[in-house]
Design an enzyme around this catalytic site. Structure first.
Site, PDB file in Angstrom:
ATOM      1  N   ARG A  33       0.846  -1.213   0.000  1.00 39.37           N
ATOM      2  CA  ARG A  33       0.000   0.000   0.000  1.00 39.37           C
ATOM      3  C   ARG A  33       0.880   1.262   0.000  1.00 39.37           C
ATOM      4  O   ARG A  33       0.593   2.219  -0.696  1.00 39.37           O
ATOM      5  CB  ARG A  33      -0.912   0.037   1.221  1.00 39.37           C
ATOM      6  CG  ARG A  33      -1.767  -1.199   1.423  1.00 39.37           C
ATOM      7  CD  ARG A  33      -3.100  -1.123   0.670  1.00 39.37           C
ATOM      8  NE  ARG A  33      -3.928  -2.271   0.996  1.00 39.37           N
ATOM      9  CZ  ARG A  33      -3.980  -3.403   0.293  1.00 39.37           C
ATOM     10  NH1 ARG A  33      -3.278  -3.534  -0.808  1.00 39.37           N
ATOM     11  NH2 ARG A  33      -4.760  -4.405   0.666  1.00 39.37           N
ATOM     12  N   GLU A 178     -14.221 -14.493   9.728  1.00 38.60           N
ATOM     13  CA  GLU A 178     -14.117 -13.946   8.366  1.00 38.60           C
ATOM     14  C   GLU A 178     -13.779 -15.020   7.339  1.00 38.60           C
ATOM     15  O   GLU A 178     -12.610 -15.336   7.116  1.00 38.60           O
ATOM     16  CB  GLU A 178     -13.046 -12.841   8.312  1.00 38.60           C
ATOM     17  CG  GLU A 178     -12.948 -12.219   6.910  1.00 38.60           C
ATOM     18  CD  GLU A 178     -11.902 -11.114   6.772  1.00 38.60           C
ATOM     19  OE1 GLU A 178     -11.183 -10.838   7.752  1.00 38.60           O
ATOM     20  OE2 GLU A 178     -11.787 -10.549   5.680  1.00 38.60           O
ATOM     21  N   LYS A 220     -17.862 -11.652   9.326  1.00 37.11           N
ATOM     22  CA  LYS A 220     -17.294 -10.712   8.340  1.00 37.11           C
ATOM     23  C   LYS A 220     -17.168 -11.441   7.005  1.00 37.11           C
ATOM     24  O   LYS A 220     -16.132 -12.065   6.718  1.00 37.11           O
ATOM     25  CB  LYS A 220     -15.923 -10.210   8.817  1.00 37.11           C
ATOM     26  CG  LYS A 220     -15.199  -9.337   7.804  1.00 37.11           C
ATOM     27  CD  LYS A 220     -14.028  -8.581   8.397  1.00 37.11           C
ATOM     28  CE  LYS A 220     -13.243  -7.854   7.326  1.00 37.11           C
ATOM     29  NZ  LYS A 220     -12.276  -6.901   7.853  1.00 37.11           N
ATOM     30  N   SER A 262     -14.720  -5.363   2.081  1.00 40.71           N
ATOM     31  CA  SER A 262     -14.934  -4.732   0.771  1.00 40.71           C
ATOM     32  C   SER A 262     -14.320  -5.553  -0.359  1.00 40.71           C
ATOM     33  O   SER A 262     -14.804  -5.492  -1.496  1.00 40.71           O
ATOM     34  CB  SER A 262     -14.418  -3.293   0.756  1.00 40.71           C
ATOM     35  OG  SER A 262     -13.060  -3.192   1.102  1.00 40.71           O
ATOM     36  N   GLY A 263     -13.260  -6.278  -0.076  1.00 38.85           N
ATOM     37  CA  GLY A 263     -12.765  -7.302  -0.996  1.00 38.85           C
ATOM     38  C   GLY A 263     -12.218  -6.843  -2.336  1.00 38.85           C
ATOM     39  O   GLY A 263     -12.106  -7.644  -3.259  1.00 38.85           O
ATOM     40  N   GLY A 264     -11.941  -5.549  -2.492  1.00 35.55           N
ATOM     41  CA  GLY A 264     -11.418  -5.077  -3.774  1.00 35.55           C
ATOM     42  C   GLY A 264     -12.441  -4.280  -4.559  1.00 35.55           C
ATOM     43  O   GLY A 264     -12.165  -3.806  -5.669  1.00 35.55           O
ATOM     44  N   SER A 290     -16.824  -3.656   7.650  1.00 39.22           N
ATOM     45  CA  SER A 290     -15.523  -3.846   8.291  1.00 39.22           C
ATOM     46  C   SER A 290     -14.517  -3.729   7.148  1.00 39.22           C
ATOM     47  O   SER A 290     -13.972  -4.716   6.669  1.00 39.22           O
ATOM     48  CB  SER A 290     -15.430  -5.226   8.960  1.00 39.22           C
ATOM     49  OG  SER A 290     -14.112  -5.411   9.461  1.00 39.22           O
ATOM     50  N   ARG A 293      -9.528  -1.607   2.547  1.00 39.43           N
ATOM     51  CA  ARG A 293      -9.240  -0.754   1.383  1.00 39.43           C
ATOM     52  C   ARG A 293     -10.318   0.288   1.126  1.00 39.43           C
ATOM     53  O   ARG A 293     -10.020   1.434   0.790  1.00 39.43           O
ATOM     54  CB  ARG A 293      -9.048  -1.639   0.137  1.00 39.43           C
ATOM     55  CG  ARG A 293      -7.739  -2.362   0.140  1.00 39.43           C
ATOM     56  CD  ARG A 293      -7.723  -3.513  -0.839  1.00 39.43           C
ATOM     57  NE  ARG A 293      -8.508  -4.656  -0.374  1.00 39.43           N
ATOM     58  CZ  ARG A 293      -8.658  -5.797  -1.029  1.00 39.43           C
ATOM     59  NH1 ARG A 293      -8.085  -5.940  -2.203  1.00 39.43           N
ATOM     60  NH2 ARG A 293      -9.364  -6.786  -0.525  1.00 39.43           N
TER      61      ARG A 293
END
Ligand code: 5MM
Length: 343
Positions: A33, A178, A220, A262-264, A290, A293
């Site tokens: 990042r 998760e 999650k 959000s997973g991308g 949760s 990104r």
């Protein structure tokens, strides 16, 4: 196990208008990042960046119920010597900790992974409780491609999640469970539904067998979305309809809340999809975010490692937290998104 305390913390984590900041990037992930914004990843730069978010008072007080920390961060002090955990607590938010040791190849299952970290976990949880953590996170990763996932991989990951959850509760720490079905492939919405269904059914079977107290957990999961490389991308209303249909069939109502990853997805896309889910129907769980990104992309870019950019980065973080807060009650609109941006 103090069931009242566990249930109370779990409920607070998924309270309306609020959600969780996933700031638990492991060293490799945060380096990637920071590389993207031209910042060297050092203990101090990671501290400065995370301190900037934890000191964003309006976001933290109004829209962030809890923060998932990495092992390094839970032990770090702010520049003025205040423990970062104290800053989070003073903002009225709950400190949490990532306790998995990451994903490793799953022997005999080409292309699939298992999340490790159960060895010695009971002792680590006791220490994290003393350091202030009141919830934990363990992420299992399920990939979709030709011939995968296999049931063997889903079962092994679900079993590890259940063992982790039971150990957390024994230490009076709420487990975030998760199981992430990745959205990286070319699969369509129906395939995501089918795999997520098998994953969630297996996870709740394993949690039942491990005698986990569901009222003291938070799920999650991924939303039911089209794979990133799929030619047809589902709109928020379709994502919401399929996600709700699936969750009603697989997630017990004893679970107090679902906090999506959000997973991308882009940040606005993740907000729009969460909003559509909460707008579509009255649900038996509180449904919130949760996000890693989707909460951090904008403030990260605005900050870019420069102290003079802190106010702009905090404004960007506040904005995303507020938009996602609105999405927890189905009150977000594109107009509010743009109006706030223009202001
Ligand atoms: C913040 O990223 C978390 C840690 O990832 P690594 O262990 O790979 O460094 C990650 O688990 C995150 O909490 C979830 O994937 C949700 O984040 P996104 O970005 O998908 O919302």
């Amino acid at each position: 196990m103090n069931k009242d305390q566990l249930a109370q913390v779990a409920k607070a984590m998924v309270a309306k208008n609020r959600g969780i900041l996933a700031a638990d990037e492991s060293s490799g992930t945060i380096k990637r990042r920071f590389d993207a914004i031209g910042v060297e990843s050092t203990a101090d730069s990671r501290r400065d960046y995370r301190e900037m978010m934890f000191r964003t008072a309006d976001a933290m007080k109004n829209n962030i119920s809890g923060v998932i920390l990495y092992d390094e961060t839970i032990r770090q002090n702010a520049k003025d010597g205040t423990p970062l955990v104290k800053i989070i607590e003073q903002m009225g938010s709950i400190p949490g900790i990532k306790v998995d040791a990451g994903v490793k190849p799953l022997t005999n299952y080409p292309g699939e992974t298992i999340t490790e970290g159960l060895d010695g976990l009971d002792a680590r949880l006791a220490e994290y409780y003393k350091l202030g953590a009141r919830f934990a996170k363990w992420r299992a990763v399920i990939d979709i491609a030709q011939s995968i996932p296999t049931y063997g991989c889903i079962k092994a990951n679900a079993h590890a999640l259940a063992r982790y959850a039971a150990l957390c509760q024994q230490a009076n720490i709420v487990p975030i469970v998760e199981p992430e079905v990745l959205m990286d492939g070319g699969h369509d919405l129906a395939r995501c539904y089918e795999v997520t269904e098998q994953v969630l059914k297996t996870v709740y079977e394993e949690l039942y067998l491990a005698r986990v107290f569901l009222e003291g957990t938070v799920l999650k999961p991924n939303m039911v979305v089209s794979g990133k490389k799929c030619a047809t991308q589902a709109k928020p209303e379709q994502v919401a309809a399929e996600t709700i249909r699936l969750f009603k069939q697989t997630v017990p109502v004893a679970v107090p809340g679902i906090a999506f990853l959000s997973g991308g997805q882009s940040d606005v896309e993740a907000t729009a999809n969460l909003d559509a889910i909460n707008r579509a129907a009255a649900l038996p769980w509180n449904v919130t975010f949760s996000y890693g990104r989707a909460l951090q992309a904008a403030p990260q870019k605005a900050w870019s490692g420069k102290s003079e950019n802190v106010p702009a980065a905090q404004a960007a973080f506040s904005h995303r937290a507020r938009m996602n807060g609105l999405a927890t009650t189905g009150e977000w609109t594109m107009d509010k998104e743009s109006a706030a941006r223009a202001a």
